[in-house]
Write an enzyme that holds these catalytic residues in place. Structure first.
Site, PDB file in Angstrom:
ATOM      1  N   ARG A  18       0.812  -1.221   0.000  1.00 51.35           N
ATOM      2  CA  ARG A  18       0.000   0.000   0.000  1.00 51.35           C
ATOM      3  C   ARG A  18       0.850   1.278   0.000  1.00 51.35           C
ATOM      4  NH1 ARG A  18      -3.829  -0.556   4.936  1.00 51.35           N
ATOM      5  NH2 ARG A  18      -1.953  -1.545   5.738  1.00 51.35           N
ATOM      6  N   ASN A  36      -6.439  -2.637   2.129  1.00 49.79           N
ATOM      7  CA  ASN A  36      -6.388  -4.096   2.192  1.00 49.79           C
ATOM      8  C   ASN A  36      -7.795  -4.640   2.430  1.00 49.79           C
ATOM      9  OD1 ASN A  36      -3.629  -4.378   1.916  1.00 49.79           O
ATOM     10  ND2 ASN A  36      -3.216  -4.582   4.103  1.00 49.79           N
TER      11      ASN A  36
END
Length: 821
Positions: A18, A36
């Site tokens: 990320r 996520n």
């Protein structure tokens, strides 16, 4: 307003994915967010103009090219967002954001534990850094993963780091997308993280030390220098450690651990120390220094006394008795880096258990079970959730090949070959020895870490616990259970009981069909790729005809197989005792090759004949003649044992099934380049194909013994002859049936001399040869093969008769394999 959703599947959680998305999206001027969830990572971006659409393309190109080192992108799926509420949310956003994880059904993977990265290693070595000497330093590029995780999504609350609240400085790192510790779930420092301490065998503090644990490590190192044996809690379990050059310490460790001959793994500070004791190629150095950091089997140096290098003293004689290789690894955790920093020679670092038991993982368990083995305990308070042994790798036939798949490799998913995408969820339970389990879902196979031999009750309990863990961790609900055909394997019995209680479909796969399926699946052989010639060599497996197999030439694919040839079956007098006592196999071979009296009368002066005469041979003859507890087996493993016994190689009673064969391989390596022609084998007709008969080799072998040939030369001649006999027959059978692909599997193909000779000869004849790389050739890969075979049968059954009645067709197809032309 236009926007796009980008779904990323693969190993993309807990690896700094990320932050990489955030950084690249900001570089490209994108507006949107990333999060996520149970399926992986979800990216949403605005693209209201051609410029923004072009920027998204650039962003995705860079994302693939600049993927974090531990991440793996399996699929990128793009779709237009039509939901007005989502469009409004994105339209009101400023820049690009990282959102909190979403708790949805898990379809993503767990990343394996990874060795300490260079940046973290530099930090613990830097006196000016706040993590100097801290044994639990990590970031998104390294550190524990599978060993600490309890659930998906992979967040700190679902790991064994949950009891350690972050201090202000660690929290700043954890929440800063620009920091490499952004959402590094095990992130910690001496202020807020796990601590380390040292106890003596009575449980008393040896050195309470500081929270960094540096003093405890220094004290532990001093004990090791004094010849003491330590139990050390690592990432996935305990090790027993001692000075590898201290002969008395190594001998005492073997005595306490009840491990007489099996080689002991070692850990060295760096590659220079390894080079002092082993020959090390550039490829092998890369394997050692990789994030997986496995135990690597390396050729031992013979250009210095006892194999010692210029930088250190000789290794203890009992490190690897009778072996030409040494098992070496580099430090893969900060604790190991700190412990080894002052050592210019290796430490023994073997699993913390009694022989055959699973490795200890809990402090109290270790102090109880290892109290008679260790003089002191180096402990910490971060729980090991999942036991993960060290992986073992060997560089053979031009590539790294995994012999034991555990830390650093498991549970990385393996993509199933073309044609398997619609496989229903299933669970394969593996075999009895070197057990692993395998889940199949979403077109991927998830192979567990090495679990061990189910003959041990503790390992069987670990087996059951791991099944529950994997089903929970991957939120998998298998519709089908798959087991080995052997009726008495514990994994088979458990699968049958489970299916009976739940009504789940149960598929039984013959042992060597599973070996064939394993090597096909690993090599991406398509479901409809057609048959190959499979050469399956191992110790023992339950054959499709109810007898014991182990040296098989199979024409087959995932769906079915036909046995074209095998090694000639030979009795195993005493049944399972013949696995542990190689002389029984030698006697059975000689009894079959003319009768014992021929060898006794013709070679009575040989030491091996005199040695055999001290055994209860009359009883063995009666057992064989009356077929009492003397099953016939076409086993390549037992043939190796018989040859080893003829040369009196290895202990008389084996503690490990393959020990004699490994020592025979090591012996042969000293003379393999001196031998051009090996010992002969014959071919005779059998009831279901050709029999490769070792009868002629015994006359040649005993003649060489009588003329005083060296044991190394004889061992090499056996390897050369066996490889040639196997290759010639395999090629002729493949040619006769119109196939040009030959697959090699089974534990005997972990013998590098045999693997390389057979591969070279078959490739030289124009054949494509399929070999294992990521999955063990031994029974550690059996569950993958079971899963692939079962999947093929289910897909065929569902296609043929619909999805409502696959069971009978699948089961009958496996138990009664169809004929192949």
């Amino acid at each position: 307003m236009q926007a796009e959703s980008i779904r990323v599947r693969g190993l993309v959680q807990g690896v700094g994915f990320r932050p990489t998305v955030w950084r690249l999206a900001r570089d490209c001027g994108l507006v949107g967010d990333v999060r996520n969830d149970g399926e992986g990572v979800l990216i949403r971006v605005l693209q209201d103009s051609p410029r923004e659409a072009s920027a998204v393309s650039v962003f995705l190109t860079r994302l693939v090219a600049e993927c974090p080192p531990l991440a793996r992108i399996d699929h990128l799926e793009r779709s237009v967002i039509h939901d007005e509420q989502i469009l409004a949310e994105l339209g009101g956003a400023e820049g690009f954001q990282i959102l909190a994880s979403a708790a949805t059904a898990a379809h993503t993977g767990i990343v394996p534990d990874a060795a300490t990265c260079a940046t973290c290693a530099a930090e613990i070595a830097d006196p000016a850094n706040r993590r100097h000497g801290y044994a639990f330093t990590n970031c998104t590029h390294c550190g524990p993963r599978l060993s600490i995780v309890k659930g998906i999504p992979y967040d700190r609350a679902r790991t064994s780091m949950a009891p350690f609240p972050l201090c202000a400085e660690c929290a700043r790192e954890y929440t800063d997308p620009a920091d490499r510790r952004f959402h590094a779930q095990p992130n910690a420092c001496p202020v807020c993280g796990p601590r380390l301490w040292l106890l003596d065998a009575r449980g008393r503090d040896v050195d309470a030390g500081e929270r960094s644990g540096l003093d405890a490590i220094t004290a532990a190192s001093r004990l090791l220098s004094a010849g003491r044996i330590l139990a050390i809690k690592g990432i996935g379990g305990f090790h027993l450690a001692c000075d590898a050059t201290h002969a008395e310490a190594v001998a005492e460790l073997r005595r306490r651990k009840r491990r007489d001959a099996k080689p002991l793994a070692m850990m060295a500070r760096d590659l220079d120390v390894v080079r002092g004791y082993c020959r090390l190629s550039e490829q092998e150095a890369e394997i050692l220094a990789s994030p997986a950091a496995p135990i690597l089997l390396l050729e031992r140096r013979t250009d210095a006394p006892e194999g010692a290098g210029p930088a250190g003293p000789p290794l203890a004689p009992r490190i690897a008795p009778g072996q030409s290789t040494l098992g070496m690894m580099l430090p893969y955790s900060p604790l190991h880096h700190l412990l080894l920093q002052s050592w210019s020679h290796p430490l023994v670092m073997t699993s913390g258990n009694l022989s055959e038991e699973p490795q200890c993982v809990e402090n109290t368990e270790a102090r109880d079970r290892l109290s008679g083995l260790a003089d002191a305990f180096l402990l910490h308070d971060r729980d090991i959730v999942n036991r993960v042994d060290d992986s073992v790798v060997r560089f053979m036939a031009g590539e790294a090949r995994v012999l034991r798949r555990a830390r650093g490799y498991a549970p990385t998913p393996l993509g199933l070959p073309p044609g398997f995408a619609r496989t229903p969820p299933l669970l394969a339970l593996g075999g009895e020895l070197k057990n692993t389990i395998c889940l199949v879902r979403d077109g991927q196979a998830i192979l567990s870490q090495h679990l061990g031999d189910l003959e041990d009750a503790k390992t069987t309990r670990e087996f059951s616990r791991t099944i529950s863990l994997y089903l929970e961790l991957f939120q998998c609900h298998p519709e089908v259970l798959v087991v080995d055909a052997h009726p008495d394997y514990r994994s088979t019995l458990m699968g049958r009981d489970w299916a009976a209680q739940t009504g789940q479909t149960l598929i039984t796969v013959p042992h060597h069909h599973a070996h064939l399926g394993s090597v096909l699946a690993e090599n991406g052989w398509p479901l409809d790729g057609g048959p190959v010639l499979g050469l399956m060599l191992d110790g023992l497996g339950y054959g499709a005809d109810g007898t014991l197999w182990g040296g098989e030439f199979l024409l087959g694919d995932y769906r079915a197989f036909r046995r074209l040839a095998s090694l000639a079956p030979v009795a195993m007098p005493g049944g399972t005792r013949a696995i542990r006592e190689p002389w029984r196999n030698l006697f059975a071979q000689l009894e079959r090759a003319g009768g014992w009296s021929v060898w006794r009368d013709g070679y009575g002066e040989l030491a091996v004949v005199r040695w055999l005469q001290s055994k209860p041979l009359a009883l063995m003859q009666r057992l064989i003649e009356r077929q009492l507890n003397s099953p016939l087996a076409s086993s390549a493993g037992r043939l190796f044992d018989a040859v080893a016994a003829a040369l009196q190689v290895g202990p008389e009673v084996l503690s490990d099934e393959g020990a004699a064969a490994i020592e025979l391989e090591a012996l042969a390596s000293f003379a393999i380049h001196e031998v051009d022609e090996g010992y002969p084998f014959a071919r005779v007709a059998g009831s279901d194909g050709v029999l490769l008969d070792p009868h002629p080799l015994w006359s040649a072998l005993f003649a060489d013994l009588a003329r005083g040939r060296s044991s190394a030369w004889i061992a090499a001649s056996f390897h050369r002859g066996f490889a040639r006999a196997l290759s010639d027959l395999a090629f002729e059978l493949a040619d006769a049936h119109g196939v040009r692909t030959i697959a090699l599997s089974g534990g005997v193909f972990q013998n590098h001399l045999l693997l390389e000779a057979v591969t070279r000869q078959l490739q030289g004849a124009g054949c494509q040869v399929l070999l294992h790389r990521q999955v063990p050739a031994n029974d550690g890969g059996l569950s993958l093969g079971q899963a692939a075979v079962a999947a093929a049968l289910l897909l065929d059954a569902n296609h043929a008769i619909g999805a409502d009645r696959p069971t009978d067709v699948a089961r009958s197809s496996v138990q009664q394999p169809g004929a192949l032309n």
